[in-house]
Scaffold this active site. Structure first.
Site, short mmCIF file in Angstrom:
data_model
loop_
_atom_site.label_atom_id
_atom_site.label_comp_id
_atom_site.label_asym_id
_atom_site.label_seq_id
_atom_site.Cartn_x
_atom_site.Cartn_y
_atom_site.Cartn_z
N GLU A 1 -9.96 -9.78 -7.64
CA GLU A 1 -9.18 -8.72 -7.63
C GLU A 1 -7.87 -8.52 -8.56
OE1 GLU A 1 -7.64 -8.90 -3.44
OE2 GLU A 1 -9.80 -8.69 -2.69
N LYS B 1 0.81 -1.24 0.04
CA LYS B 1 0.10 -0.06 0.10
C LYS B 1 0.84 1.37 0.02
CE LYS B 1 -3.76 -2.45 2.48
NZ LYS B 1 -4.55 -2.13 3.90
N HIS C 1 -1.65 -5.59 1.40
CA HIS C 1 -2.94 -6.11 1.22
C HIS C 1 -2.82 -7.64 0.56
CE1 HIS C 1 -6.90 -7.02 -0.43
NE2 HIS C 1 -6.50 -7.26 -1.47
N ASN D 1 -1.63 -0.31 7.40
CA ASN D 1 -1.02 -1.70 7.73
C ASN D 1 -0.15 -2.15 6.51
OD1 ASN D 1 -3.15 -2.26 5.94
ND2 ASN D 1 -4.55 -3.57 7.42
N TYR E 1 -12.33 -2.31 -3.24
CA TYR E 1 -12.85 -2.62 -1.91
C TYR E 1 -14.58 -2.41 -1.70
CZ TYR E 1 -8.13 -2.17 0.54
OH TYR E 1 -6.90 -2.50 0.80
#
Ligand code: IDP
Ligand code: MG
Length: 149
Positions: free
Chosen positions: A126, A9, A115, A112, A49
């Site tokens: 995805e 990310k 992914h 975080n 998402y």
């Protein structure tokens, strides 16, 4: 072999953790078969998402994930989905297993670092958002006979 979608990310890119993440994937024996750095569009992010569209954090998640370059990968190997989720650790870094990426490098759920798809079905969905089939390479790693029995 199973495939999964992995992203470093924007926080991971800004913090110089791209190599760290790739290193952990490669040394485990998983094979990277597609890889790209780009800033994903709001449209892609909302599709990616979609399951979280009604959540209170959705808008900030979309703003964050599109805020700068991220690194997208397709990772292939035996049980790639489950293994990659374990390499990343739990969503909230507080609960992430010691030695996982989120335990070693993160403190907040919204920052975080990585992914990974949560099921083979999610992975297929995805991967199709982020890559064309023609971008997927086919090759053997020279250590495959030593990684797999
Ligand atoms: P996952 O990334 O481990 O699959 P999901 O529950 O699918 O976790 O959530 C997607 C992402 O949305 C998380 O990685 C995190 O960045 C963000 N997120 C999830 N829950 C929260 C929250 O409660 N507050 C802020 N961000 C969240
Ligand atoms: Mg998820």
């Amino acid at each position: 072999m199973e495939r999964t979608y992995v992203m470093v990310k924007p926080d991971g890119v800004q913090r110089g953790l791209v190599g760290e993440v790739i290193h952990r994937i490669e040394r485990r024996g998983l094979k990277i078969i597609a890889l790209r750095m780009n800033t994903i569009t709001k449209e892609m992010a909302k599709k990616h998402y979609a399951e979280h569209a009604q959540k209170p954090f959705f808008n900030s998640l979309i703003d964050f994930i599109t805020s700068g370059p991220s690194v997208s990968m397709v990772v292939e190997g035996k049980n790639a989905v489950v293994v990659m989720r374990a390499i990343n650790g739990a969503t909230n870094p507080v609960n992430a297993a010691t030695g996982s990426i989120r335990s070693d490098f993160a403190l907040d759920t919204g920052r975080n670092v990585v992914h990974a798809s949560d099921s083979p079905e999610s992975a297929e969905r995805e991967i199709a958002i982020h890559f064309r089939e023609s971008e997927m390479t086919g090759y053997s790693r020279i250590d495959e006979t030593w990684v797999y029995e």
